[in-house]
Design a protein around this motif. Structure first.
Motif, mmCIF file in Angstrom:
data_model
loop_
_atom_site.group_PDB
_atom_site.id
_atom_site.type_symbol
_atom_site.label_atom_id
_atom_site.label_comp_id
_atom_site.label_asym_id
_atom_site.label_seq_id
_atom_site.Cartn_x
_atom_site.Cartn_y
_atom_site.Cartn_z
ATOM 1 N N GLU A 83 0.830 -1.204 0.000
ATOM 2 C CA GLU A 83 0.000 0.000 0.000
ATOM 3 C C GLU A 83 0.867 1.257 0.000
ATOM 4 N N ALA A 84 1.966 1.221 0.758
ATOM 5 C CA ALA A 84 2.877 2.370 0.777
ATOM 6 C C ALA A 84 3.528 2.561 -0.591
ATOM 7 N N ARG A 85 3.909 1.449 -1.221
ATOM 8 C CA ARG A 85 4.500 1.538 -2.560
ATOM 9 C C ARG A 85 3.497 2.113 -3.555
ATOM 10 N N ARG A 86 2.242 1.698 -3.427
ATOM 11 C CA ARG A 86 1.209 2.188 -4.340
ATOM 12 C C ARG A 86 0.966 3.686 -4.147
ATOM 13 N N ARG A 87 0.958 4.126 -2.893
ATOM 14 C CA ARG A 87 0.769 5.561 -2.637
ATOM 15 C C ARG A 87 1.934 6.370 -3.198
ATOM 16 N N ALA A 88 3.148 5.831 -3.036
ATOM 17 C CA ALA A 88 4.326 6.528 -3.560
ATOM 18 C C ALA A 88 4.273 6.597 -5.084
ATOM 19 N N GLN A 89 3.839 5.511 -5.721
ATOM 20 C CA GLN A 89 3.732 5.498 -7.176
ATOM 21 C C GLN A 89 2.661 6.470 -7.657
ATOM 22 N N ASP A 90 1.549 6.530 -6.939
ATOM 23 C CA ASP A 90 0.490 7.482 -7.307
ATOM 24 C C ASP A 90 1.010 8.916 -7.219
ATOM 25 N N SER A 91 1.742 9.199 -6.148
ATOM 26 C CA SER A 91 2.298 10.540 -5.984
ATOM 27 C C SER A 91 3.279 10.855 -7.106
ATOM 28 N N PHE A 92 4.092 9.861 -7.475
ATOM 29 C CA PHE A 92 5.054 10.056 -8.564
ATOM 30 C C PHE A 92 4.340 10.374 -9.876
ATOM 31 N N LEU A 93 3.285 9.632 -10.175
ATOM 32 C CA LEU A 93 2.553 9.858 -11.423
ATOM 33 C C LEU A 93 1.961 11.261 -11.475
ATOM 34 N N LEU A 94 1.365 11.684 -10.368
ATOM 35 C CA LEU A 94 0.672 12.972 -10.359
ATOM 36 C C LEU A 94 1.628 14.157 -10.351
ATOM 37 N N THR A 95 2.815 13.974 -9.795
ATOM 38 C CA THR A 95 3.766 15.087 -9.729
ATOM 39 C C THR A 95 4.732 15.111 -10.909
ATOM 40 N N THR A 96 4.807 14.017 -11.663
ATOM 41 C CA THR A 96 5.762 13.935 -12.768
ATOM 42 C C THR A 96 5.125 14.252 -14.116
ATOM 43 N N TYR A 97 3.888 13.809 -14.313
ATOM 44 C CA TYR A 97 3.243 13.952 -15.618
ATOM 45 C C TYR A 97 2.070 14.923 -15.548
ATOM 46 N N THR A 98 1.866 15.625 -16.652
ATOM 47 C CA THR A 98 0.728 16.543 -16.735
ATOM 48 C C THR A 98 -0.341 16.040 -17.684
ATOM 49 N N ARG A 99 0.013 15.058 -18.510
ATOM 50 C CA ARG A 99 -0.954 14.482 -19.446
ATOM 51 C C ARG A 99 -0.490 13.079 -19.831
ATOM 52 N N VAL A 100 -1.398 12.315 -20.399
ATOM 53 C CA VAL A 100 -1.089 10.938 -20.782
ATOM 54 C C VAL A 100 0.012 10.889 -21.834
ATOM 55 N N SER A 101 0.023 11.861 -22.719
ATOM 56 C CA SER A 101 1.027 11.858 -23.790
ATOM 57 C C SER A 101 2.451 11.930 -23.233
ATOM 58 N N ASP A 102 2.622 12.510 -22.034
ATOM 59 C CA ASP A 102 3.953 12.539 -21.413
ATOM 60 C C ASP A 102 4.424 11.116 -21.116
ATOM 61 N N ILE A 103 3.518 10.310 -20.588
ATOM 62 C CA ILE A 103 3.862 8.920 -20.268
ATOM 63 C C ILE A 103 4.108 8.134 -21.549
ATOM 64 N N GLU A 104 3.272 8.363 -22.549
ATOM 65 C CA GLU A 104 3.421 7.641 -23.815
ATOM 66 C C GLU A 104 4.750 7.978 -24.488
ATOM 67 N N ARG A 105 5.147 9.236 -24.413
ATOM 68 C CA ARG A 105 6.408 9.636 -25.038
ATOM 69 C C ARG A 105 7.596 8.968 -24.340
ATOM 70 N N LEU A 106 7.565 8.947 -23.016
ATOM 71 C CA LEU A 106 8.647 8.292 -22.278
ATOM 72 C C LEU A 106 8.645 6.794 -22.540
ATOM 73 N N ARG A 107 7.450 6.206 -22.622
ATOM 74 C CA ARG A 107 7.348 4.779 -22.939
ATOM 75 C C ARG A 107 7.977 4.476 -24.292
ATOM 76 N N ASP A 108 7.647 5.282 -25.284
ATOM 77 C CA ASP A 108 8.170 5.045 -26.634
ATOM 78 C C ASP A 108 9.689 5.211 -26.675
ATOM 79 N N ASP A 109 10.205 6.173 -25.906
ATOM 80 C CA ASP A 109 11.660 6.358 -25.852
ATOM 81 C C ASP A 109 12.337 5.125 -25.256
ATOM 82 N N GLN A 110 11.774 4.625 -24.164
ATOM 83 C CA GLN A 110 12.349 3.451 -23.510
ATOM 84 C C GLN A 110 12.267 2.222 -24.411
ATOM 85 N N LEU A 111 11.127 2.037 -25.055
ATOM 86 C CA LEU A 111 10.974 0.890 -25.944
ATOM 87 C C LEU A 111 11.902 1.002 -27.148
#
Length: 207
Positions: A83-111
């Protein structure tokens, strides 16, 4: 001598002081045989069962859960950590990204980086296969692979080259499999992040 009246007054005050909440409550529990017990200080074995706190009128005012077994305690600790890991991950998502396309762009770079490693591994594997084919052609000139009556025995050095080439190919295949697994895990992780981000941002009160 003038202190004696003060000491007597303090002792009288303590004697008349109201009982604390702990003094006013008793515990009720049922043992393994189904016998109901009441008391202020239950025996050690009572920790194995839930206990009910009763006030002076016998009305339940609280609950003391039973002591967990080592297995249950470990499972509860694991759940808290998850549960603590999940809360930390939720906080990371909300403070790191402003839109879904940000995640998609990073995903595509990694892939893309992983795909480059996969292509390199495939190229190396193809070169290894060509090397083995060349070694097979060389081996065909020696016994027991040659049909020529006077063919020489297969040289030990050539056998060593084949063994080394087979080991290299096995290592390259393992590397390729590892990169392919990494790609799938990376893709799945980012897809999960996207789904969770959409879930979080669909609730205005979260941010």
């Amino acid at each position: 001598m003038r202190y004696r009246p003060l000491l007597a007054l303090a002792a009288s005050a303590l004697a008349c002081a109201p009982a604390t909440a702990a003094d006013r409550t008793i515990q009720r529990w049922v043992d393994e045989k189904g016998v109901v017990h009441y008391g202020h200080a239950p025996p050690p074995e009572a920790v194995k069962t839930d206990r009910t706190l009763l006030n002076s009128q016998g009305v339940p005012v609280g609950q003391i859960p039973r002591q967990l077994t080592p297995e249950e305690a470990a499972a509860a600790q694991k759940q808290r950590e998850e549960e603590a890991r999940r809360r930390a991950q939720d906080s990371f998502l909300l403070t790191t990204y402003t839109r879904v396309s940000d995640i998609e762009r990073l995903r595509d770079d990694q892939l893309g980086l992983i795909d480059a490693q996969i292509e390199l591994a495939k190229s190396s594997l193809a070169a290894s296969d060509e090397k083995l084919k060349a070694l097979e052609r060389r081996m065909s000139n020696f016994r027991p692979y040659s049909t020529t009556p006077n063919a020489r025995r297969l040289p030990d050095a050539l056998v060593g080259e084949v063994v080394q080439a087979l080991g290299e190919r096995r290592s390259l295949q393992e590397t390729l499999s590892r990169h392919e697994q990494q790609r799938e895990e990376t893709r799945a992780r980012y897809e999960a992040d996207i789904a969770r981000y959409l879930e979080l941002t669909s609730q205005p009160s979260i941010r």
